[in-house]
Design a protein around this motif. Structure first.
Motif, PDB file in Angstrom:
ATOM      1  N   LEU A 144      47.880 -29.616  37.564  1.00 26.57           N
ATOM      2  CA  LEU A 144      49.112 -29.084  38.169  1.00 26.57           C
ATOM      3  C   LEU A 144      49.096 -29.235  39.681  1.00 26.57           C
ATOM      4  CD1 LEU A 144      50.115 -25.798  36.333  1.00 26.57           C
ATOM      5  CD2 LEU A 144      51.447 -27.895  36.561  1.00 26.57           C
ATOM      6  N   GLU A 145      47.936 -28.963  40.268  1.00 29.09           N
ATOM      7  CA  GLU A 145      47.817 -29.076  41.730  1.00 29.09           C
ATOM      8  C   GLU A 145      48.107 -30.506  42.176  1.00 29.09           C
ATOM      9  OE1 GLU A 145      44.471 -25.655  42.379  1.00 29.09           O
ATOM     10  OE2 GLU A 145      43.912 -27.737  42.871  1.00 29.09           O
ATOM     11  N   ARG A 146      47.539 -31.437  41.444  1.00 23.29           N
ATOM     12  CA  ARG A 146      47.718 -32.835  41.834  1.00 23.29           C
ATOM     13  C   ARG A 146      49.100 -33.348  41.473  1.00 23.29           C
ATOM     14  NH1 ARG A 146      43.050 -35.274  43.546  1.00 23.29           N
ATOM     15  NH2 ARG A 146      41.092 -34.382  42.830  1.00 23.29           N
ATOM     16  N   GLY A 147      49.813 -32.585  40.667  1.00 27.53           N
ATOM     17  CA  GLY A 147      51.131 -33.050  40.232  1.00 27.53           C
ATOM     18  C   GLY A 147      52.261 -32.228  40.823  1.00 27.53           C
ATOM     19  N   TYR A 167      58.875 -41.849  37.104  1.00 25.74           N
ATOM     20  CA  TYR A 167      58.506 -41.637  35.701  1.00 25.74           C
ATOM     21  C   TYR A 167      59.712 -41.099  34.933  1.00 25.74           C
ATOM     22  CZ  TYR A 167      56.733 -39.252  31.583  1.00 25.74           C
ATOM     23  OH  TYR A 167      56.567 -38.832  30.284  1.00 25.74           O
ATOM     24  N   LEU A 168      60.392 -40.094  35.496  1.00 27.27           N
ATOM     25  CA  LEU A 168      61.500 -39.477  34.761  1.00 27.27           C
ATOM     26  C   LEU A 168      62.608 -40.476  34.475  1.00 27.27           C
ATOM     27  CD1 LEU A 168      61.779 -35.945  36.433  1.00 27.27           C
ATOM     28  CD2 LEU A 168      60.836 -36.535  34.183  1.00 27.27           C
ATOM     29  N   GLN A 194      52.646 -37.584  36.899  1.00 20.19           N
ATOM     30  CA  GLN A 194      53.486 -37.044  37.968  1.00 20.19           C
ATOM     31  C   GLN A 194      54.921 -37.498  37.724  1.00 20.19           C
ATOM     32  OE1 GLN A 194      51.812 -38.420  41.676  1.00 20.19           O
ATOM     33  NE2 GLN A 194      50.026 -37.096  41.493  1.00 20.19           N
ATOM     34  N   THR A 195      55.836 -36.547  37.775  1.00 22.45           N
ATOM     35  CA  THR A 195      57.209 -36.856  37.350  1.00 22.45           C
ATOM     36  C   THR A 195      57.915 -37.842  38.287  1.00 22.45           C
ATOM     37  OG1 THR A 195      57.904 -34.860  38.480  1.00 22.45           O
ATOM     38  CG2 THR A 195      57.607 -34.713  36.091  1.00 22.45           C
ATOM     39  N   GLU A 196      57.496 -37.855  39.570  1.00 21.10           N
ATOM     40  CA  GLU A 196      58.182 -38.752  40.513  1.00 21.10           C
ATOM     41  C   GLU A 196      57.416 -40.067  40.727  1.00 21.10           C
ATOM     42  OE1 GLU A 196      61.225 -38.239  41.481  1.00 21.10           O
ATOM     43  OE2 GLU A 196      61.057 -36.399  40.290  1.00 21.10           O
ATOM     44  N   GLU A 205      45.126 -44.140  39.805  1.00 13.79           N
ATOM     45  CA  GLU A 205      45.346 -43.057  40.753  1.00 13.79           C
ATOM     46  C   GLU A 205      45.832 -41.812  40.008  1.00 13.79           C
ATOM     47  OE1 GLU A 205      49.522 -45.094  42.254  1.00 13.79           O
ATOM     48  OE2 GLU A 205      47.672 -45.497  43.353  1.00 13.79           O
ATOM     49  N   TYR A 206      46.085 -40.739  40.781  1.00 13.35           N
ATOM     50  CA  TYR A 206      46.429 -39.474  40.138  1.00 13.35           C
ATOM     51  C   TYR A 206      47.889 -39.387  39.700  1.00 13.35           C
ATOM     52  CZ  TYR A 206      41.805 -37.686  41.061  1.00 13.35           C
ATOM     53  OH  TYR A 206      40.442 -37.502  41.041  1.00 13.35           O
ATOM     54  N   ALA A 207      48.625 -40.489  39.799  1.00 15.39           N
ATOM     55  CA  ALA A 207      49.984 -40.501  39.257  1.00 15.39           C
ATOM     56  C   ALA A 207      49.891 -40.274  37.744  1.00 15.39           C
ATOM     57  CB  ALA A 207      50.651 -41.829  39.544  1.00 15.39           C
ATOM     58  N   TRP A 208      48.827 -40.801  37.157  1.00 15.38           N
ATOM     59  CA  TRP A 208      48.503 -40.542  35.743  1.00 15.38           C
ATOM     60  C   TRP A 208      47.147 -39.877  35.701  1.00 15.38           C
ATOM     61  CZ3 TRP A 208      49.560 -45.454  32.271  1.00 15.38           C
ATOM     62  CH2 TRP A 208      50.928 -45.761  32.333  1.00 15.38           C
ATOM     63  N   MET A 209      47.064 -38.791  34.949  1.00 19.38           N
ATOM     64  CA  MET A 209      45.777 -38.085  34.867  1.00 19.38           C
ATOM     65  C   MET A 209      45.399 -37.900  33.413  1.00 19.38           C
ATOM     66  SD  MET A 209      46.765 -35.183  37.651  1.00 19.38           S
ATOM     67  CE  MET A 209      48.547 -35.298  37.633  1.00 19.38           C
ATOM     68  N   LYS A 210      44.110 -38.098  33.128  1.00 17.16           N
ATOM     69  CA  LYS A 210      43.692 -37.844  31.748  1.00 17.16           C
ATOM     70  C   LYS A 210      42.942 -36.529  31.680  1.00 17.16           C
ATOM     71  CE  LYS A 210      40.152 -41.346  32.423  1.00 17.16           C
ATOM     72  NZ  LYS A 210      39.460 -42.516  32.002  1.00 17.16           N
ATOM     73  N   LEU A 211      43.319 -35.747  30.700  1.00 18.53           N
ATOM     74  CA  LEU A 211      42.711 -34.440  30.532  1.00 18.53           C
ATOM     75  C   LEU A 211      42.197 -34.354  29.102  1.00 18.53           C
ATOM     76  CD1 LEU A 211      42.221 -31.500  31.507  1.00 18.53           C
ATOM     77  CD2 LEU A 211      44.505 -30.954  30.717  1.00 18.53           C
ATOM     78  N   LYS A 212      40.887 -34.220  28.993  1.00 17.77           N
ATOM     79  CA  LYS A 212      40.321 -34.145  27.646  1.00 17.77           C
ATOM     80  C   LYS A 212      39.873 -32.712  27.377  1.00 17.77           C
ATOM     81  CE  LYS A 212      39.149 -38.991  27.488  1.00 17.77           C
ATOM     82  NZ  LYS A 212      38.110 -39.985  27.256  1.00 17.77           N
TER      83      LYS A 212
END
Ligand code: AMP
Length: 587
Positions: free
Chosen positions: A240-243, A357-358, A409-411, A420-427
């Motif tokens: 959330l912070e990064r997004g 992205y949106l 990230q929505t924008e 980069e952090y535009a896409w993040m993977k969370l396992k």
């Protein structure tokens, strides 16, 4: 241009283990290359005849090459075989045979780079009845006119055994220096390369029209775009912070990434490593050709295996049944797949990678939601701004068999080739110290003992360091292998054996065998520790120390969809190390 100039460069390259020198040799070579063949020159240096997605393959069988060497040297087949069994290297065999030639032809043609490329091209295109004879004739004609050292490299190329250790990275550095006198222009070259995945075409444009012209290169259908990649995050809070506190969630499915390109009636699917994989998924090709009405489109999604009777997602390994060249039709029904679309890059003549992205998601929904079937679906998504929502969605994802979540990230725009952090993977948050598996590339091996005599007992693995474009060692692994897998890996590795440590490899342990970094394995370990032996992340935590994986174990997954440059990076490893320390402080 004389082929001997290229051969001289190859010889110098083979003798060096310094990456900087490799680049210098390439710069000199490009400076000598005439404009009309720079494109071919780039392919030849890459050990190819064109970009991967075209699929122009040589892969000539040893037997055919041996016949051609016999034809052109005048030596007997049995003599050639004798030299081959002594040297174990067909390139060297050809060189020796040509040195001991018993016949000379009166009329010989010059061996130029143009001619070599042209003949290779003809060989790769000749198929069907009589093609074996044609190929042998073409190779013989070339070897006939070649000097021994030229013959050596011609043969190495034909059997796919060039192994010069030149990364695209060094090639791009060399192009920038040779044609613009400024190494920092590599970034411009790389950006163009990321759009069309054809370095020959980029080099050609650079030479002819200058560096500025590369800014006009845009993505286009039927040329795969280098895929955008994700960074790892550890928990919903970080995501959330990064997004900017508002992110899109999608399931992270574990399958094969595919880029779908359609232009008029033509539909192609490309893998993450930019190879044409259309023939493995004929049902998906058909579905796209029939259902999509747009004139042109580039989409991205994940192909996952599903149950034959239900829509349940099956483990990634099941996809292997679909990657066999034979029985494609039979396996199609037995091992069905679904493609979950998650992005659109291009539609009806418009490059939409610069849209958010949106907006891209809207385009996907507007154009594709009405064609959804069991075979092709849109990946569900959810826009959220609370940690709780992420945790809940992660639970759902794991229940349906996903690996975790992709948080986007929505924008964010689509940046080809970027991680980069535009896409993040969370396992899933594991209890073990090591949060995630690592993708590591094999760089060396020790022979086994006991049951593993004659096979490898331990493999030396490396991460990828993008700053230096090298592969520093991170651990030795010997557990997690079944005999069958070990055999497969052993056979695969045969194609990549080197006589010395690869120039892009950084490692101190003594190994029985060294390899060209090619094969990527998925590894799980218990923790990351400081190591005086391994070179991964050297000096980044403690002066004089690198990082190593403790108790590494192979998970069973050979990541054939990943290029060595796409394995776990120094930055990721160092971050994982810090996270592990943090975790210990909390608990
Ligand atoms: P990794 O291989 O761990 O770096 O993760 C990135 C890969 O996740 C991509 O290359 C895709 O193959 C895969 N993936 C699965 N689901 C998604 C999704 N919803 N969006 C983007 N990539 C996805």
């Amino acid at each position: 241009m004389d082929f001997s100039i290229l051969v001289e460069t190859f010889e110098k390259m083979e003798k060096t283990t310094s990456r900087l020198m490799l680049t210098d040799f390439l710069v000199d070579l490009f400076k000598k290359t005439p404009e009309n063949i720079v494109q071919q020159m780039v392919y030849l240096i890459q050990g190819k005849l064109g970009p991967d997605f075209i699929g122009l393959e040589l892969g000539i069988a040893d037997k055919m090459v041996i016949k051609a060497i016999a034809n052109s040297s005048g030596l007997k087949l049995s003599d050639i075989n004798k030299i081959f069994s002594k040297t174990g290297d067909l390139g060297k065999t050809s060189e020796i045979a040509l040195e001991n030639k018993t016949q000379t032809t009166l009329i010989s043609e010059d061996v130029s780079v143009e001619r070599v490329y042209d003949i290779f091209n003809k060989i790769s295109r000749s198929s069907g009845k009589g093609s074996q004879m044609t190929k042998i004739r073409l190779i013989s004609s070339l070897l006939n006119d070649s000097l021994p050292n030229e013959g050596k490299y011609i043969v190495k190329f034909l059997i796919g055994n060039l192994r010069l250790g030149i990364a695209d990275y060094s090639l791009m550095d060399a192009l920038a220096i040779a044609f613009t006198d400024n190494k920092s222009n590599r970034a411009v070259i790389e950006k163009a390369y990321n759009q069309i995945s054809d370095l020959g075409e980029v080099a050609n444009k650079l030479y002819k029209n200058g560096i500025k012209s590369l800014n006009t290169i845009r993505i286009e259908p039927l040329k795969p775009v280098r895929p955008m990649l994700a960074e790892r995050v550890l928990n919903p809070r970080e995501a959330l912070e990064r997004g900017n506190n508002r992110v899109a969630l999608e399931y992270k499915l574990d399958g094969e990434r595919a880029q779908i390109h359609k232009k008029k009636d033509q539909v192609n699917l490309y893998s993450r490593s930019l190879e044409n994989i259309t023939s493995y998924y004929p049902e998906l090709k058909k579905e796209f050709a029939n259902k999509i009405k747009n004139n042109s489109i580039i989409l991205e999604g994940e192909i996952v295996p599903i149950g034959a009777e239900n829509n349940q997602i099956k483990p990634f390994q099941e996809l292997m049944h679909r990657k066999r060249k034979h029985d494609i039709e039979k396996n199609l029904e037995k091992y069905p797949v679904s493609l979950f679309l998650f992005d659109v890059l291009y539609i009806d003549g418009d490059d939409v990678t610069d849209q958010s992205y949106l907006k891209r998601r809207k385009i996907l929904e507007n154009n594709l939601s009405n064609i959804e079937t069991r075979k092709i679906r849109l990946i569900p998504n959810k826009i959220v701004s609370q940690e709780r929502e992420i945790t809940d969605y992660l639970d759902t994802a794991l229940k349906i068999g996903a690996e975790g979540l992709m948080v986007k990230q929505t924008e964010s725009v689509y940046r080809a080739g970027a991680r980069e952090y535009a896409w993040m993977k969370l396992k899933k948050e594991y209890d073990a110290d090591l949060v995630d598996t690592l993708d590591l590339v094999i760089i060396g091996a020790l022979f086994g003992k006991g049951r593993r005599t004659g096979k490898y007992g331990a493999l030396l693995l490396a991460i990828y360091d993008s700053d230096t474009d090298s592969f520093p060692s991170v651990c030795k692994v010997g557990t997690g292998f079944t005999d069958e897998v070990l055999e497969t890996i052993y056979n695969e590795l045969k194609k990549h054996i080197l006589s010395h440590k690869h120039p892009r490899v950084s490692a101190t342990p003594n190994m029985d065998v060294w390899f060209e970094p090619k094969i990527v394995l998925e590894i799980i370990g218990s923790e990351i520790t400081l190591s005086p032996l391994h070179r991964a992340g050297l000096n980044s935590i403690k002066e004089g120390y690198g990082l190593a994986i403790r108790f590494p174990k192979f998970t069973g997954k050979i990541r054939s969809d990943k290029l060595p440059e796409q394995c776990t990076t120094t930055r990721e490893l160092v971050e994982m190390y810090h996270e592990q320390i943090k975790k210990r402080e909390i608990s």
